[in-house]
Structures are given as C-alpha cells and as structure tokens.
Design a protein around this motif. Structure first.
Motif, short mmCIF file in Angstrom:
data_model
loop_
_atom_site.label_atom_id
_atom_site.label_comp_id
_atom_site.label_asym_id
_atom_site.label_seq_id
_atom_site.Cartn_x
_atom_site.Cartn_y
_atom_site.Cartn_z
N UNK A 1 0.83 -1.21 0.00
CA UNK A 1 0.00 0.00 0.00
C UNK A 1 0.86 1.26 0.00
N UNK A 2 0.36 2.30 -0.63
CA UNK A 2 1.11 3.54 -0.76
C UNK A 2 1.34 4.20 0.59
N UNK A 3 2.54 4.72 0.78
CA UNK A 3 2.87 5.50 1.98
C UNK A 3 2.91 6.97 1.58
N UNK A 4 1.73 7.55 1.45
CA UNK A 4 1.62 8.92 0.99
C UNK A 4 0.70 9.02 -0.22
N UNK A 5 0.41 10.23 -0.67
CA UNK A 5 -0.53 10.40 -1.78
C UNK A 5 0.03 9.87 -3.09
N UNK A 6 -0.88 9.48 -3.98
CA UNK A 6 -0.54 8.91 -5.28
C UNK A 6 -1.13 9.81 -6.37
N UNK A 7 -0.35 10.02 -7.43
CA UNK A 7 -0.83 10.78 -8.58
C UNK A 7 -0.88 9.87 -9.80
N UNK A 8 -1.97 9.93 -10.55
CA UNK A 8 -2.10 9.22 -11.82
C UNK A 8 -2.44 10.23 -12.90
N UNK A 9 -1.72 10.16 -14.01
CA UNK A 9 -2.00 10.99 -15.18
C UNK A 9 -2.39 10.08 -16.33
N UNK A 10 -3.58 10.28 -16.88
CA UNK A 10 -4.08 9.45 -17.98
C UNK A 10 -4.15 10.30 -19.24
N UNK A 11 -3.27 10.00 -20.19
CA UNK A 11 -3.32 10.68 -21.48
C UNK A 11 -3.94 9.81 -22.55
N UNK A 12 -4.20 8.55 -22.24
CA UNK A 12 -4.80 7.62 -23.21
C UNK A 12 -6.30 7.84 -23.31
N UNK A 13 -6.83 7.73 -24.54
CA UNK A 13 -8.28 7.84 -24.76
C UNK A 13 -8.90 6.48 -25.09
N UNK A 14 -8.18 5.40 -24.83
CA UNK A 14 -8.69 4.08 -25.17
C UNK A 14 -9.87 3.71 -24.26
N UNK A 15 -10.76 2.83 -24.74
CA UNK A 15 -11.87 2.38 -23.89
C UNK A 15 -11.40 1.72 -22.60
N UNK A 16 -10.27 1.00 -22.64
CA UNK A 16 -9.76 0.35 -21.43
C UNK A 16 -9.39 1.40 -20.39
N UNK A 17 -8.70 2.45 -20.80
CA UNK A 17 -8.34 3.51 -19.86
C UNK A 17 -9.58 4.21 -19.33
N UNK A 18 -10.57 4.41 -20.19
CA UNK A 18 -11.82 5.03 -19.74
C UNK A 18 -12.51 4.19 -18.68
N UNK A 19 -12.50 2.88 -18.86
CA UNK A 19 -13.09 1.99 -17.86
C UNK A 19 -12.32 2.05 -16.55
N UNK A 20 -11.02 2.16 -16.63
CA UNK A 20 -10.20 2.23 -15.43
C UNK A 20 -10.45 3.52 -14.67
N UNK A 21 -10.62 4.62 -15.38
CA UNK A 21 -10.95 5.89 -14.73
C UNK A 21 -12.30 5.78 -14.03
#
Length: 451
Positions: free
Chosen positions: A279-299
């Motif tokens: 587990x993360x020890x502190x805040x996590x940042x995610x940047x999504x530049x993909x427009x694929x359906x898989x990435x959309x589902x993950x968001x």
C-alpha cells in the motif's frame, strides 16, 4: 550457466520505441532472474558503472512518435551502443499491436537505422505475445480487446483500427510493413513450427537458407500463436544469435521466447516471484493521457482518487491553464488525497501533430506538479502514467536516467523504481502503461497495493 556462456557480456540489449513497452520488457527479463536495468537514453560510462554487471540492458525511447528522419537521428547512438555491447541478440521493441505508419513510428525506418548491428542479415520479427492477447498466425496479427475481451483481427479491432495516429488497416504484417520499406518479408509459419517440433536444426537451416538468398530479404517473420511455441522459437533465436549478432523486432514476446528457450536448454533456472506492491505511503498521482476504452473503464472504476479532467483545448491554447491545473493537483496531493488527472476527449478527431502536442503538454503538467510538491518539501513517492506517448514524454520530463524493476501490476503493466541524480526523485515508484493494458481496478491498486 548463462553467465559462463556470456563471458561478462549482456545476453540481450533492447530499445523500446515507447516507455510503457520498454518497462514491460524490463519486467520480463527481471522476473526471469536476469540482472537488468532500463536506461532512459544511451547510458554514460558512469551510469553503466553505477548499474554494475548486467545480463539484460534496456534503453527506453519515443521512436514510435517520430518521423523517419528523426528516428534515424535518435537511433544512431543506440545502434553504436548495441554494436559495442557484445550482446548476441539486439531487440527493437515495438508495440505488441505493431501500430506504426510510413510517416510516424515506422518499424521499417527503425530496421534501416539498426541494420548495421547485424551486418547484412535480415531482421527477425516475432509476431506475437500470447500472455497479453497478441497472436500472429500465417502472418496475420490478432489482438484481444482488453483483458478478458474478444480477440479480433487487428484491422477489425475496435480500438486499433481507429487509432488516432496509426490506425491499423492491414492485418497481414508483411503487407503492413511493406509500406514501411520492408518490402521482402519471408514467413516462418505456425504450420512450419508444428512440423519441425523440437528439431531446432530444421528451423535454423530454413533461416540460414533465407539469409543466403539473393537478394537477401529485409526481414523474417515468425508466427507466435500459443505459449507452447515460446521455447521452440527461443531456442531458434539463441542458436542463430550464437553464430552472429541477431537483430530482432517485436514485442516482449522476443524475451519471453529467449527465456523459455534458455530454460529448456538448462541455461536458466526458475526464480522466486517478486514481492507484490505494498500500500502507498503517501498520496498517489495518476496521469491518464490515453483515450482508449480500457483507460476510460479504469478511470470510471477507480474509487480511491479525486478525479480532475484536463480540458485538451484549454491545455493547448490558454496561457496559465497548465499552471492552474498543476497547482490544483499539487494542492490535493499535499492534503493527502490521491489525485487522478485525465485529458478530455476532444470534439473532433485528433491528427498526429495535435496528439503529440497534447502528450507534450501533459508531460509538462506532470513535471510542474511534481516540482510544486518538491518545493513544499513533500516529493511524490508513487506515480502512474497511462498512455504510450504520454508516458514516454512525461518520464523524459522528470529527469530520470534509469528504471529498475519493482513488480508487475497486471500483464503488460510494470511498477518500476526511478533512478535519478536528483535525490527528490530517485526511488520514485513509477507505473507506466499503454492504453490497452490492465484491468478495471488497476489504478486503485496503486493506492491499496497489490498484495
């Protein structure tokens, strides 16, 4: 036994045409127990010395987003490094969907730039990677539409047939790559592999016959349909590479074949599995530049993050918008909230130039966010980036010089540890993933861990 055979030289040197794919190859060799490191450019002597003896060396790049002339320029020092390494197998690692075009990310241009590392011999293309749903049968490429999804011929794939930069409109890799200056490609089909069985000499004689033809073909394409073929193909590649340096092209299926072949030959044993991500020890940042359906589902499926949409039009056109977005992300992170930023879907179809510009601005957004965090004395410790071009450009913007393997979050999705001369970034846990990779809960595992 592999070390004895190599005599201090690496077994394989690979160049990844984007950072996400390069880290998948890193995971493949590291999990097999090979001492490995992924450099973010051709390493200096000091960096090589700091890395220590390596059995597998990677160089991550962004060739798949470049025009042929630019590819030739960036691959020239890579070719020199490969030739000087003494590695018997040299690998141009392309995307497993082979998405490329004559004007951008040309695999033919890459082969032309790297051909001298293998003399006059044709490049050997490995067409599949079954563990992530990529299959090549009788020269035609098939790909699964996301984890657990249906398998489609690549020119009928719901995402790849309409890729915004390199749409795949031809499934036969020989015809697809002929448009990219690889006009003569000979096929080693799955039927030939089946008939040869465990007789590597039969396959080696076929390969040598092609290499001795006049004219010499541009490349040899090897089908790969199922995992049982991995050791057979790997034994062939290794036998040929022992005779003279071999230039291979394809996804991480190249290394998967090698590893399976080495194990079959008794050159490599099994190793314990890597520890899962904690587990993360502190805040996590995610940047999504993909427009694929898989990435959309993950968001959509992620529940651990405070989500922020980044307007593509404003990101490109408005002065100050990038800084405002970075400040908003940094504020949330400094308050201890995991933050997920994703670029909006534009109203019109993006052309190649605009797509590249969005990826570049997204990379700048990420770098500015991390700068603001460091300025407050709270450097980020865990980061995820989704999207091939975005990952490549964003990682370059962070000032890293290398990545070491940490763990695997999903097939084709690697967690790495950053190597940097900047103490605020060195040790950063970094996930890079292509748009098609990972299950719906992938992003949340960056926060909760994968144990």
């Amino acid at each position: 036994m592999l070390d004895t055979l190599l005599r201090g030289k690496p077994a394989v040197v690979w160049y990844g045409d984007d950072f996400t794919g390069a880290t998948d190859t890193l995971a493949t060799v590291a999990q097999a127990g090979l001492r490995s490191l992924l450099f973010l450019e051709v390493p200096t002597e000091a960096q090589r010395a700091q890395a220590g003896p390596l059995q597998a060396i990677g160089i991550a790049g962004a060739a798949r987003s470049l025009a042929p002339a630019a590819m030739a320029e960036v691959l020239a020092p890579v070719a020199q490094f490969m030739a000087a390494s003494g590695a018997p197998l040299l690998h141009y690692k392309c995307c497993s969907t082979f998405d490329s075009a004559p004007h951008v990310g040309s695999i033919g241009a890459a082969v032309t730039a790297l051909r001298k590392v293998a003399g006059a011999s044709p490049a050997v293309i490995v067409g599949g990677q079954p563990n992530i749903g990529r299959f090549c049968a009788f020269g035609n490429l098939f790909a699964q539409a996301g984890p657990g999804g249906a398998v489609h011929r690549i020119d009928r794939h719901p995402t790849m047939r309409q890729h915004p930069v390199t749409p795949m409109d031809e499934a036969d890799l020989r015809l697809h790559l002929a448009k990219q200056r690889l006009a003569d490609i000979r096929l080693l089909s799955t039927r030939q592999l089946e008939l040869a069985g465990a007789d590597t000499d039969v396959l080696l004689r076929w390969m040598q016959a092609q290499e001795g033809a006049s004219p010499v073909p541009d490349a040899l394409l090897i089908d790969l349909v199922h995992e049982a073929q991995l050791p057979q193909i790997g034994a062939l590649l290794w036998a040929r590479a022992q005779q003279a340096p071999l230039l291979a092209v394809g996804p991480s299926g190249v290394e998967q074949c090698l590893i399976a072949g080495w194990r079959q030959l008794g050159l490599l044993g099994e190793v314990p599995a890597a520890e899962p991500l904690a587990p993360a020890q502190g805040p996590v940042l995610v940047l999504v530049g993909s427009l694929s359906p898989v990435s959309s589902q993950q968001i959509a499926a992620s529940q651990q993050f405070d989500k922020r949409e980044v307007d593509v039009g404003r990101l490109l056109a408005e002065e100050g918008y990038l800084s405002a977005c970075a400040a908003q992300l940094a504020q949330g992170l400094l308050q201890g909230r995991p933050m997920l930023a994703h670029t909006s879907r534009p109203d019109q179809t993006l052309d190649a130039a605009t797509t590249a510009a969005v990826a570049q601005r997204s990379a700048q957004l990420l770098a500015e966010t991390l700068r603001l965090m460091a300025a407050q004395g709270q450097p980020l410790k865990r980061l995820g980036i989704a999207g091939g071009d975005t990952s490549s450009l964003a990682t370059q913007a962070l000032g890293l010089w290398g990545l070491a393997f940490h763990s695997t979050l999903a097939p084709g999705v690697t967690m790495s540890v950053a190597r940097s001369d900047d103490a605020r970034i060195d040790g950063l846990e970094l996930m890079l993933k292509g748009g098609q990779m990972g299950d719906a809960q992938l992003f949340d595992r960056l926060v909760k861990g994968a144990g």
